[in-house]
Design a protein around this motif. Sequence first.
Motif, PDB file in Angstrom:
ATOM      1  N   ASP A  59       0.829  -1.210   0.000  1.00 31.36           N
ATOM      2  CA  ASP A  59       0.000   0.000   0.000  1.00 31.36           C
ATOM      3  C   ASP A  59       0.865   1.263   0.000  1.00 31.36           C
ATOM      4  OD1 ASP A  59      -2.323  -1.472  -0.010  1.00 31.36           O
ATOM      5  OD2 ASP A  59      -2.574  -1.433   2.165  1.00 31.36           O
ATOM      6  N   GLU A  60       1.960   1.238   0.753  1.00 28.78           N
ATOM      7  CA  GLU A  60       2.855   2.396   0.786  1.00 28.78           C
ATOM      8  C   GLU A  60       3.502   2.614  -0.572  1.00 28.78           C
ATOM      9  OE1 GLU A  60       6.716   4.052   3.339  1.00 28.78           O
ATOM     10  OE2 GLU A  60       5.725   2.177   3.907  1.00 28.78           O
ATOM     11  N   ARG A  62       2.228   1.670  -3.484  1.00 28.85           N
ATOM     12  CA  ARG A  62       1.174   2.118  -4.397  1.00 28.85           C
ATOM     13  C   ARG A  62       0.917   3.616  -4.227  1.00 28.85           C
ATOM     14  NH1 ARG A  62      -3.476   0.000  -7.070  1.00 28.85           N
ATOM     15  NH2 ARG A  62      -2.837  -2.109  -6.508  1.00 28.85           N
ATOM     16  N   THR A  63       0.873   4.069  -2.980  1.00 30.42           N
ATOM     17  CA  THR A  63       0.666   5.499  -2.725  1.00 30.42           C
ATOM     18  C   THR A  63       1.796   6.328  -3.328  1.00 30.42           C
ATOM     19  OG1 THR A  63      -0.534   5.033  -0.672  1.00 30.42           O
ATOM     20  CG2 THR A  63       0.387   7.241  -0.924  1.00 30.42           C
ATOM     21  N   GLU A  66       1.148   6.660  -6.997  1.00 31.41           N
ATOM     22  CA  GLU A  66       0.050   7.583  -7.269  1.00 31.41           C
ATOM     23  C   GLU A  66       0.458   9.040  -7.041  1.00 31.41           C
ATOM     24  OE1 GLU A  66      -2.867   6.024  -4.643  1.00 31.41           O
ATOM     25  OE2 GLU A  66      -3.591   4.508  -6.074  1.00 31.41           O
ATOM     26  N   GLN A  67       1.440   9.270  -6.165  1.00 28.21           N
ATOM     27  CA  GLN A  67       1.932  10.619  -5.899  1.00 28.21           C
ATOM     28  C   GLN A  67       3.149  10.968  -6.741  1.00 28.21           C
ATOM     29  OE1 GLN A  67       2.527  10.824  -1.642  1.00 28.21           O
ATOM     30  NE2 GLN A  67       0.331  10.825  -1.217  1.00 28.21           N
ATOM     31  N   HIS A 271      -0.237  15.877  -8.170  1.00 29.94           N
ATOM     32  CA  HIS A 271       0.977  15.365  -7.512  1.00 29.94           C
ATOM     33  C   HIS A 271       2.186  15.501  -8.445  1.00 29.94           C
ATOM     34  CE1 HIS A 271      -0.992  13.812  -3.964  1.00 29.94           C
ATOM     35  NE2 HIS A 271      -1.867  13.156  -4.713  1.00 29.94           N
TER      36      HIS A 271
END
Length: 309
Positions: A59-60, A62-63, A66-67, A271
């Motif tokens: 999850d980290e 993936r974030t 996305e950023q 972003h």
Amino acid sequence: MGVVVGLTLLLGIMLCAFALPAIHTGAHGITLGVAGPQDAVDKVRALDGFDVREYSSADEARTAIEQRKIYGALIVGDDNIEIMTASAASAQAAQVIGQAGPPLALRMKKGWTITDVRPFPADDPRGAGLSGGALPLALGGWIAAILIMQLIATTRNRLLAVFAFAVVGGLALTAIIQFGFGTLDGNYLLTSLAAMLGISATAMGVLGLRELLGGVGIGIAAVLLILLGNPLSGLSSAPEMLPSPWGQIGQLLPPGATGALLRGVGLFDGHGTTHALVVLICWLVVGLGFYFLGLRRAAAKAGSPAPAA
């Protein structure tokens, strides 16, 4: 003979400027995340051409994708490696990451899956509309500035023309890319503001160089925007796909910065746009400064007061 030799040299320079970046395109420090056991992280760090960054979880990672902090990630599990990419950030970088993952999975005797975390919209899955916009932007800003200098006499009207062109051109350019080509799917008005900043910075930079340096300024603008700005923009690949330091230089020029800003606003909710914003604002402010400096110098030579900034 001098003219012929000079034009031949110019043609050769143009050929090299457009062809060499494409010939030498490859992984030159593509940011890649990794999450998993330490031995797997070490194996990923050994991959050539990547700037590997470690994350604690999928999850980290993936974030971070996305950023726009990284272009992709390898998530190493017990039996499988998940290869995360973001083709909207760079189709070529996503392809390189997708090709690097399977051989590593085979060496580690694991399976693999590929997940495109942020793809382009379905109407333009390769992002051709965005990558094709660098040259029209560079030429459009250059041509607009030259025509404004030729057709409009007063300082006030020239500046009004530049910013009116930026507004109308930004709305039109974004509409074509977003609704005509289907390349972007972000907020239309915010993306149009990004295009307006890019157009105004480009045109004002040319206008300032022309007013300060005359015909030499036009030549410098053409070199910066067309010979360097277009092939080094990284829009068709990514700045990290170009040999160092050319990718970084391209992001300091209006075509590369405008492309990065449009990508960030139109596809990634803003972003990763700070650098591009700073570059374009600098071009806009410096262009204005050059323009009024040129006016002041011309007024001093003529013995009349310069127009107030």
